[in-house]
Write an enzyme that holds these catalytic residues in place. Structure first.
Site, short mmCIF file in Angstrom:
data_model
loop_
_atom_site.label_atom_id
_atom_site.label_comp_id
_atom_site.label_asym_id
_atom_site.label_seq_id
_atom_site.Cartn_x
_atom_site.Cartn_y
_atom_site.Cartn_z
N GLY A 210 0.89 -1.29 0.01
CA GLY A 210 0.01 -0.01 0.07
C GLY A 210 0.65 1.36 0.09
O GLY A 210 0.24 2.18 -0.43
N ARG A 211 2.14 1.12 0.32
CA ARG A 211 3.13 2.53 0.20
C ARG A 211 4.52 1.99 -0.04
O ARG A 211 5.35 2.67 0.49
CB ARG A 211 2.93 2.92 1.66
CG ARG A 211 3.20 2.02 2.75
CD ARG A 211 3.49 2.83 4.28
NE ARG A 211 3.53 1.89 5.35
CZ ARG A 211 3.59 2.34 6.44
NH1 ARG A 211 3.72 3.68 6.88
NH2 ARG A 211 3.66 1.43 7.36
N LYS A 231 9.90 2.08 0.69
CA LYS A 231 8.78 2.26 1.34
C LYS A 231 8.44 3.60 2.11
O LYS A 231 9.22 4.28 2.51
CB LYS A 231 9.06 1.33 2.68
CG LYS A 231 7.79 1.32 3.79
CD LYS A 231 8.34 0.55 4.90
CE LYS A 231 6.97 0.66 6.01
NZ LYS A 231 7.49 -0.30 7.07
N GLY A 244 -0.24 6.37 1.50
CA GLY A 244 0.88 5.82 0.80
C GLY A 244 2.12 6.13 1.42
O GLY A 244 3.23 6.00 0.92
N ARG A 301 14.89 -0.24 1.05
CA ARG A 301 14.83 -1.50 1.45
C ARG A 301 15.51 -2.58 0.45
O ARG A 301 15.07 -2.42 -0.77
CB ARG A 301 13.56 -2.03 1.97
CG ARG A 301 13.00 -0.99 2.90
CD ARG A 301 11.77 -1.78 3.88
NE ARG A 301 10.81 -2.31 2.98
CZ ARG A 301 9.67 -2.84 3.46
NH1 ARG A 301 9.56 -3.11 4.73
NH2 ARG A 301 8.55 -3.53 2.80
N ARG A 308 5.54 -13.25 0.73
CA ARG A 308 5.25 -13.79 2.01
C ARG A 308 4.20 -14.63 2.09
O ARG A 308 3.68 -14.94 0.82
CB ARG A 308 5.08 -12.64 2.84
CG ARG A 308 3.63 -11.67 2.62
CD ARG A 308 3.90 -10.33 1.74
NE ARG A 308 5.36 -9.65 1.65
CZ ARG A 308 5.29 -8.74 2.42
NH1 ARG A 308 4.46 -8.22 3.27
NH2 ARG A 308 6.32 -7.72 2.12
N ASP A 378 0.97 -11.86 6.74
CA ASP A 378 1.40 -11.10 5.65
C ASP A 378 2.81 -10.23 5.90
O ASP A 378 3.38 -9.59 5.05
CB ASP A 378 0.47 -9.78 5.25
CG ASP A 378 0.09 -8.82 6.49
OD1 ASP A 378 0.43 -7.73 6.44
OD2 ASP A 378 -0.46 -9.53 7.33
N ASP A 388 9.28 -6.15 7.32
CA ASP A 388 8.20 -5.37 7.54
C ASP A 388 8.50 -4.88 9.31
O ASP A 388 7.69 -5.37 10.01
CB ASP A 388 7.03 -6.01 7.25
CG ASP A 388 6.86 -5.88 5.90
OD1 ASP A 388 7.37 -5.57 4.87
OD2 ASP A 388 5.64 -6.72 5.60
#
Length: 625
Positions: A210-211, A231, A244, A301, A308, A378, A388
């Protein structure tokens, strides 16, 4: 032990990532042509920050960057693009000369995995694809490059020329734009990944990047591919109700924590750069109605893959079995080379590897007192690496109920429950795989899952045996470890420093219970009435280390028990300074955490091995980022 998963069985159906270009060699291609030839090649050198090297090569090669939105006039040799997909539009590409095996490309992904056919970057339900093409949204304000990882990735670009001799202000600006989403590289197609997941135990449906924007894959001299992802770089079709963006405080934490985990020896994604803007981003940090203005930031990143468990779940839930098989075969072929692609049991073998490596990963987390904070499916990598980083943290006082995430009211993801949650997530992975398994394979898969607890328990014991400097195995080792952890829990002894100080103290000092003043964590532990009993058992067990000496034991233990971890108060101190445009502590921590096992003058001066300050006990971290 409270840190180990309950040993239980699941009934079969039960829930439980200097060469010049010819500047006039432009080619306009359509989408299908681009899928076959999206590649930018680079040169190989040795010795300085790999990402700066990377952008130097790109920018020296004719400044071949693309403006994302409407800034084409500000930079030479650009192709303007819009912030929606170019699937059905001509796309400007420059022919490149290859100077070695280095390359940045999206080709292997988009040539194999289905891409969303809808070009608009609009928030919506997406079906029958793995990725959507989505371009980053540049910040409106000036962007500041706060930090770049100085690590020399052995398998990444390495340079022999001092970076300051080759990086001009213009190149730095281009690099900053690249790693903040202001520009993208020619030949690479930014992608947002579609996935779903179980969040806090319940199916959440479509989630996705989403971002985040995957801006390309980097291939090194050994043929290994690394995926580069931004990210906080703007909206995608998977942004749901989000904007976002990511804020400075969470981005600083992710940048520092992922690097800290790497140097601790934990499989993890990497943080390569941190860029911050003055754009306003509004967040209700603790979900209490207090919405505040914060600054937007972007982390670049790096991982070998961002797939995942939720990547497979969304396809199973949507009944997209052909797409699921395509993704499974891609992941196996790319990341599990020992699995025979012609074997009808390849999905079963894949599941077995994921079970084993997930058990290993969580045991490693426990060995350094790390709590992920949001162990949703996720957020669990199919490659069993840590990804994450959100409201994660390192446990200070030993407490199996430690929860770094204040949003976790039910303490589902407390540190002592991580192994059980790992089993739950693997069960959900098995549920997602069931449509591609036959009846016999399903039964075998449940047996494999039942072996997870034993894998975890064995690895946990191995790691803690090593933390205590024990050689070989003894049937009483489990009791010795559990006894110590119980003493730590009762006395609220500091987890990291207790093990570190056990690594530094001599056996004679322990035998006489003569604990130096500076060994504050051990002195806390020694307040327990049963501490002397534990010391007696421990010294007897050390005596069984054949051919070992006390100095060798201490050297061995200090090499695996860190003196410095990213404590919550250290990250918070860096964040507070960063919010005042003082990034000195970000840089200090970046240096210190690269050598967590070595005593460092700067770290000692900063108090990083002392008792946490009194204000630290009231710190809170939430999912808001």
């Amino acid at each position: 032990m409270s840190c180990c998963p309950a040993r239980r069985s699941f009934p079969a159906e039960e829930e439980p990532w200097s060469h010049s270009y010819s500047l006039d060699s432009w080619v306009c291609t359509d989408w299908q042509s681009l899928k076959q030839s999206s590649s930018v090649s680079m040169s190989r050198h040795h010795g300085v920050p790999w990402l700066l090297t990377w952008v130097v090569l790109i920018c020296q090669a004719g400044c071949c960057l693309l403006d994302s939105i409407g800034a084409a006039g500000s930079f030479s040799h650009l192709c303007p693009v819009s912030n929606k997909s170019n699937l059905n539009h001509g796309y400007c590409e420059r022919k490149t000369n290859s100077f070695s095996t280095w390359s940045l490309s999206s080709q292997s992904l988009i040539a194999t995995l289905p891409v969303d056919t809808i070009p608009e970057n609009s928030i919506r339900k997406v079906r029958n694809c793995i990725f959507s093409v989505a371009y980053p949204t540049p910040f409106i304000s000036r962007v500041l490059l706060v930090a770049v990882s100085k690590v020399r990735f052995i398998y990444f670009l390495e340079y022999s020329v001092p970076v300051l001799l080759i990086v001009s202000l213009k190149l730095i600006e281009n690099f900053t734009q690249l790693v903040s989403g202001g520009k993208v590289v020619l030949g690479s197609i930014p992608l947002a990944h579609r996935y779903g997941g179980h969040q806090f135990g319940s199916w959440a449906g479509q989630l996705g990047d989403g971002r985040a924007h995957l801006i390309g894959m980097y291939t090194n001299r050994y043929g290994e591919r690394w995926e580069l992802q931004l990210k906080g770089s703007g909206k995608t079709p998977y942004s749901r109700n989000g904007d976002g963006r990511a804020v400075l405080r969470s981005s600083v934490r992710e940048f520092l924590c992922s690097e800290a985990m790497h140097y601790l020896g934990i499989p993890t994604s990497r943080a390569a750069s941190l860029a911050v803007s003055n754009d306003d981003v509004w967040r209700d940090q603790f979900y209490n109605g207090s919405v505040k203005k914060e600054r937007g930031a972007v982390v670049l990143r790096v991982a070998k893959s961002w797939f995942r468990i939720g990547s497979l779940e969304i396809l199973a839930h949507s009944g997209e079995l052909d797409v699921q098989r395509t993704l499974l075969d891609f992941v196996i072929q790319e990341h599990f080379p020992s699995i025979n692609m012609n074997d009808s049991n390849r999905y079963l073998d894949f599941f077995s590897r994921v079970v084993l490596e997930t058990a290993n990963l969580i045991a490693l987390w426990m060995s350094v007192g790390f709590a992920h904070g949001v162990c949703n499916t996720d957020n669990f990598s199919l490659l069993s690496i840590t990804i994450d980083y959100g409201p994660s943290g390192f446990m200070e006082s030993y407490d199996p109920n430690f929860v770094p995430n204040t949003s976790d009211d039910e303490r589902r993801y407390k540190i002592g429950n991580q192994a059980n949650v790992g089993m739950f997530n693997l069960y959900k992975l098995l549920q997602a795989l069931k449509p591609v398994l036959d009846r016999r394979q399903k039964q075998l898969a449940f047996q494999i899952l039942e072996g997870y607890s034993e894998h975890y328990y064995t690895r946990f014991t191995e790691l803690f045996r090593a933390k205590l400097g024990l050689l070989g195995e003894s049937e009483d080792d489990n009791y010795l470890i559990a006894f110590l952890l119980k003493l730590m829990e009762d006395t609220k002894a500091d987890f990291t420093m207790a093990f570190r100080q056990l690594s530094e103290i001599t056996q004679d000092q322990l035998k006489e219970l003569r604990i130096p003043q500076e060994f504050w964590a051990l002195r806390d532990l020694a307040k327990h009435k049963f501490f002397s009993d534990w010391v007696t058992i421990y010294l007897l067990r050390l005596g069984c280390n054949m051919g070992d000496s006390d100095s060798t034991r201490r050297k061995r233990m200090t090499a695996i028990n860190p003196r410095y971890v990213l404590r919550n108060w250290m990250a918070e101190s860096a964040v507070r300074k960063a919010e005042m445009n003082d990034f000195s502590e970000v840089h200090l921590l970046q240096e210190v955490l690269q050598h967590p096992f070595q005593r460092q003058t700067a770290a000692e001066k900063a108090g990083y091995s002392l008792r946490p300050p009194s204000w630290a006990k009231d710190l809170k971290v939430s999912c808001s980022s």
